[in-house]
Design a protein around this motif. Structure first.
Motif, short mmCIF file in Angstrom:
data_model
loop_
_atom_site.label_atom_id
_atom_site.label_comp_id
_atom_site.label_asym_id
_atom_site.label_seq_id
_atom_site.Cartn_x
_atom_site.Cartn_y
_atom_site.Cartn_z
N LYS A 1 -8.79 2.31 1.11
CA LYS A 1 -7.76 3.49 1.88
C LYS A 1 -7.18 2.89 3.13
CE LYS A 1 -10.61 7.21 0.14
NZ LYS A 1 -10.14 7.19 -1.20
N TYR B 1 2.48 1.56 -3.53
CA TYR B 1 1.38 2.02 -4.35
C TYR B 1 1.11 3.50 -4.13
CZ TYR B 1 -3.31 2.67 -6.04
OH TYR B 1 -4.48 3.17 -6.82
N SER B 2 0.75 3.68 -2.92
CA SER B 2 0.31 5.28 -2.73
C SER B 2 1.35 6.21 -2.87
CB SER B 2 0.08 5.40 -1.08
OG SER B 2 -1.04 4.50 -0.85
N GLU C 1 -13.28 5.28 -13.79
CA GLU C 1 -13.70 5.44 -12.38
C GLU C 1 -14.90 5.98 -12.32
OE1 GLU C 1 -12.00 6.73 -8.33
OE2 GLU C 1 -11.60 8.07 -9.96
N LYS D 1 0.80 -1.08 -0.10
CA LYS D 1 0.13 0.17 -0.15
C LYS D 1 0.83 1.12 0.01
CE LYS D 1 -3.82 2.72 0.23
NZ LYS D 1 -4.53 2.66 -0.53
N GLY E 1 -7.72 3.88 -8.37
CA GLY E 1 -7.72 3.21 -7.23
C GLY E 1 -8.59 1.89 -7.14
N TYR E 2 -8.29 1.18 -8.45
CA TYR E 2 -8.73 -0.17 -8.35
C TYR E 2 -7.57 -1.12 -8.92
CZ TYR E 2 -8.98 0.13 -13.67
OH TYR E 2 -8.54 0.01 -14.98
N LYS F 1 -11.88 -2.65 -5.81
CA LYS F 1 -11.55 -1.28 -5.44
C LYS F 1 -10.35 -1.35 -4.24
CE LYS F 1 -12.06 3.17 -5.43
NZ LYS F 1 -11.84 4.00 -6.62
N SER G 1 1.62 6.64 -6.74
CA SER G 1 0.34 7.30 -7.25
C SER G 1 0.44 8.75 -7.11
CB SER G 1 -1.28 6.79 -6.55
OG SER G 1 -1.21 5.23 -6.76
#
Length: 123
Positions: A119, A8-9, A37, A5, A87-88, A116, A12
């Motif tokens: 968060k 990825y975050s 989206e 996560k 976010g998928y 999805k 992103s």
């Protein structure tokens, strides 16, 4: 458990804050992703996933790379493909050349192969 996560975050955020602003191709990819989206988010929300758990299951010790609008975790058999703007994620089986459901079953139904990403506070 790895912290996919976080990877990825961070990717992103950089993609949206830097790449999209500096590159016309990425700006177009971003627009297309946000359009997807807008169209499909309600369906994706029915299948929320913890990206850490998905990567640990399908691509343990994966190499993470950015490919266009996707952030990918590639394991021996599967690639977890996470869309940075929307976010998928989807799970690609390199042996069957198809996307799979959360139990690893190859499936052509988009509603069953898009998930999805939760968060951090929802994980």
């Amino acid at each position: 458990m790895s912290d996919s996560k976080k990877l990825y975050s961070e990717a992103s955020s950089y993609y949206i804050e830097v790449d999209v602003r500096q590159n016309r191709i990425d700006a177009e990819r971003y627009k297309r992703s946000k359009k997807r989206e807008e169209t499909f988010n309600d369906m994706w929300m029915k299948n929320p996933v913890n990206v850490n758990e998905v990567v640990d299951r399908f691509a343990p010790n994966a190499k993470a790379t950015k490919r266009g609008v996707k952030f990918e975790f590639e394991g021996d058999r599967y690639i977890v493909k996470a869309d940075m703007p929307s976010g998928y994620l989807r799970i690609y089986d390199k042996e069957s050349h198809r996307y799979v459901t959360l139990d690893g079953t190859p499936c052509d139904d988009r509603d069953k192969t898009h998930f999805k990403i939760l968060k951090r506070e929802e994980m």
